[in-house]
Design a protein around this motif. Structure first.
Motif, PDB file in Angstrom:
ATOM      1  N   SER A 156       6.100  -1.300   1.069  1.00  0.00           N
ATOM      2  CA  SER A 156       7.540  -1.533   0.861  1.00  0.00           C
ATOM      3  C   SER A 156       8.290  -0.207   0.849  1.00  0.00           C
ATOM      4  CB  SER A 156       7.780  -2.266  -0.456  1.00  0.00           C
ATOM      5  OG  SER A 156       7.440  -1.421  -1.540  1.00  0.00           O
ATOM      6  N   ASP A 157       7.593   0.884   0.514  1.00  0.00           N
ATOM      7  CA  ASP A 157       8.185   2.214   0.390  1.00  0.00           C
ATOM      8  C   ASP A 157       9.479   2.211  -0.424  1.00  0.00           C
ATOM      9  OD1 ASP A 157       8.262   4.925   0.577  1.00  0.00           O
ATOM     10  OD2 ASP A 157       9.076   5.011   2.596  1.00  0.00           O
ATOM     11  N   VAL A 158       9.532   1.364  -1.431  1.00  0.00           N
ATOM     12  CA  VAL A 158      10.654   1.462  -2.380  1.00  0.00           C
ATOM     13  C   VAL A 158      10.632   2.858  -2.978  1.00  0.00           C
ATOM     14  CG1 VAL A 158      11.159   0.759  -4.779  1.00  0.00           C
ATOM     15  CG2 VAL A 158      10.914  -0.968  -2.968  1.00  0.00           C
TER      16      VAL A 158
ATOM     17  N   ILE B  39       0.803  -1.236   0.000  1.00  0.00           N
ATOM     18  CA  ILE B  39       0.000   0.000   0.000  1.00  0.00           C
ATOM     19  C   ILE B  39       0.835   1.285   0.000  1.00  0.00           C
ATOM     20  CG2 ILE B  39      -2.054  -1.083   1.001  1.00  0.00           C
ATOM     21  CD1 ILE B  39      -1.376   0.345   3.650  1.00  0.00           C
ATOM     22  N   HIS B  40       2.154   1.147  -0.167  1.00  0.00           N
ATOM     23  CA  HIS B  40       2.931   2.391  -0.268  1.00  0.00           C
ATOM     24  C   HIS B  40       4.292   2.143  -0.918  1.00  0.00           C
ATOM     25  CE1 HIS B  40       4.212   6.480   0.872  1.00  0.00           C
ATOM     26  NE2 HIS B  40       5.404   5.930   1.043  1.00  0.00           N
ATOM     27  N   ASN B  41       4.479   2.698  -2.107  1.00  0.00           N
ATOM     28  CA  ASN B  41       5.802   2.672  -2.738  1.00  0.00           C
ATOM     29  C   ASN B  41       5.882   3.772  -3.791  1.00  0.00           C
ATOM     30  OD1 ASN B  41       4.878   1.656  -5.370  1.00  0.00           O
ATOM     31  ND2 ASN B  41       4.421  -0.221  -4.237  1.00  0.00           N
TER      32      ASN B  41
ATOM     33  N   SER C  88      -0.439  10.068   1.323  1.00  0.00           N
ATOM     34  CA  SER C  88       0.622  11.017   1.657  1.00  0.00           C
ATOM     35  C   SER C  88       1.496  10.441   2.761  1.00  0.00           C
ATOM     36  CB  SER C  88       0.025  12.365   2.077  1.00  0.00           C
ATOM     37  OG  SER C  88       1.042  13.365   2.057  1.00  0.00           O
ATOM     38  N   HIS C  89       2.471  11.257   3.201  1.00  0.00           N
ATOM     39  CA  HIS C  89       3.367  10.860   4.296  1.00  0.00           C
ATOM     40  C   HIS C  89       3.009  11.670   5.534  1.00  0.00           C
ATOM     41  CE1 HIS C  89       5.655  10.027   0.567  1.00  0.00           C
ATOM     42  NE2 HIS C  89       6.143   9.001   1.239  1.00  0.00           N
ATOM     43  N   LEU C  90       3.138  11.046   6.693  1.00  0.00           N
ATOM     44  CA  LEU C  90       2.812  11.746   7.946  1.00  0.00           C
ATOM     45  C   LEU C  90       3.784  11.341   9.048  1.00  0.00           C
ATOM     46  CD1 LEU C  90       0.919  13.409   9.850  1.00  0.00           C
ATOM     47  CD2 LEU C  90      -0.516  11.357  10.022  1.00  0.00           C
TER      48      LEU C  90
HETATM   49 ZN    ZN Z   1       7.137   7.059   0.747  1.00  0.00          ZN
END
Ligand code: ZN
Length: 429
Positions: free
Chosen positions: A310-312, A64-66, A220-222
């Motif tokens: 994974s935030d690759v 859910i985030h990359n 987004s990022h928090l």
């Molecule tokens: Zn990110």
């Protein structure tokens, strides 16, 4: 036309429970959905039969985030979050102004995601409209479930990666109309403000309105790093806290995924809970950029819905096995750092849940994806069981042991095939 799949089924039921059928049988209908699941071979004629005896059938992972443009720079360390963005990420994203490069990256990226057994990806592209269009085109072509958005920035970033807010919103609306909900919901547009630092409040508010107008996902990022928090509090000094900025801009909804969420106070956690905002836990990235450790149990106790990202490229791998491993190991670190506290590290089964049903829930798609269940889409990977258990140990055949071996044994290299909606989308050569 119905298809019969035979293999050893392993799939989450809840955070504690796993479905394990050895052998198991899945009947898939012509819409690519699971019609029936059996523990014995069903009667009847099936025009198409796949015999995956000695293989594991595992639900497709949900990442859910990359960041799509960052997958070729993963592992390249250039300092903490803000240094790394300036030194390596922004120059890489600039290259996406060239549509040919954007197309090539997108093609390679989606194939790499599928190769790792991930069937649903929620990804940031870049600020470029054309690059985002190319990413959607490639996702459509390779058959993956993709939730994509052009990155929105109108301040505190290099000029070549910013636009004015009116232009950004216009770009977004155009892409929404072309791609959101395509192929019966396989492709979705996601409004993607990078983080509060790189967005004016005007832009954030505009994004909130657009989300409401078209009922869109937001990502987004928090509260990722302390240096970021300090800068945000300077720029947005009129707000109570970081979460309050997003809240007042109308960005916190049930279709919002906030990544990291390491440094939140109780009021912020309460706000996220009240608004139904979802959390992406990105443990490998948090360690790689020395950002911190997300207090998993604290957020879980507050009943926030959490999935894995994974935030690759700050995460070093697109493999969700690797991310599950990091989730478990980082939770053990909390125990080391706070020996005085009662803290139970994540179990393998919990990590497996996060990478599958947890992610599906974060997208409000738990009735459609995230596990092998009747009525859901047939999204799964086929994993070589023998390679995970080469000495054929009997004790291995417990679901908890199998999941632990997949997580710690790097099962991505044993993935032979991947199916989405019952159709093969990847196979090893
Ligand atoms: Zn990110």
């Amino acid at each position: 036309m119905k298809t019969l799949i035979k293999g050893t089924l392993i799939s989450p039921i809840s955070k504690e429970e796993v479905l394990f059928l050895d052998p198991g049988y899945i009947v898939i209908n012509n819409e690519g959905k699971i019609d029936e699941i059996y523990s014995r071979e069903p009667d009847g004629q099936y025009p198409e039969v796949f015999d995956f005896s000695d293989k594991l059938i595992c639900p497709g992972f949900v990442d859910i985030h990359n960041h799509l443009p960052q997958f070729t720079i993963s592992g390249l360390y250039r300092g903490n979050l803000l240094e790394w963005l300036n030194n390596i990420v922004f120059p890489t994203e600039e290259r996406f102004a060239n549509a040919e490069i954007a197309e090539k990256y997108a093609r390679e990226f989606f194939q790499a995601v599928l190769r790792n057994g991930t069937t649903t990806t929620v990804s940031y592209v870049t600020i470029h409209k054309k690059a985002t269009d190319k990413a959607f085109e490639q996702a459509e072509k390779v058959g993956i479930r993709a939730f994509l958005g052009n990155v929105l920035m109108d301040q505190k970033a290099p000029e070549y990666l910013t636009k004015n807010s009116a232009q950004l919103l216009e770009d977004s609306e155009e892409i929404v109309k072309k791609w959101d909900g395509m192929d019966k919901g396989r492709l979705h547009y996601v409004l993607t403000p990078r983080f509060a630092l790189s967005c004016s409040f005007d832009l954030l508010e505009g994004i909130g309105k657009l989300a409401q107008k078209y009922d869109l996902y937001i990502q987004s990022h928090l509260a990722e790093s302390k240096a970021e928090l300090e800068m945000v509090s300077k720029i947005y000094s009129d707000f109570e806290n970081y979460t309050d900025i997003y809240m007042k801009a109308g960005l916190l909804t049930e279709k919002t995924i906030m990544a990291h969420c390491i440094y939140l106070n109780p009021d912020e956690i309460d706000t996220l809970n009240r608004t139904g905002t979802k959390i992406s836990h990105c443990p490998s990235s948090n360690r790689f950029l020395q950002s911190g450790i997300m207090p998993f149990r604290k957020l879980e106790k507050a009943e926030l819905s959490i999935g894995l990202g994974s935030d690759v490229g700050a995460g070093y791998s697109l493999s969700m096995f690797s991310e599950m491993r990091e989730a478990i190991e980082s939770s053990k670190m909390i125990k080391f750092l706070h020996p005085e506290k009662e803290y139970s590290p994540l179990s393998s089964i919990e990590a497996f849940y996060l990478a599958t049903l947890g992610g599906a829930k974060a997208l409000s798609l738990e009735d459609e994806i995230g596990s092998l269940d009747v009525g859901k889409s047939a999204d799964f990977s086929v994993i070589d069981y023998q390679k995970l258990n080469p000495c054929n140990e009997d004790f291995f055949n417990e679901p908890e042991n199998i999941i632990a071996r997949m997580i710690y044994g790097g099962a991505e290299k044993y993935i032979e095939k991947v199916f989405i909606r019952g159709k093969e989308v990847f196979r090893t050569e």
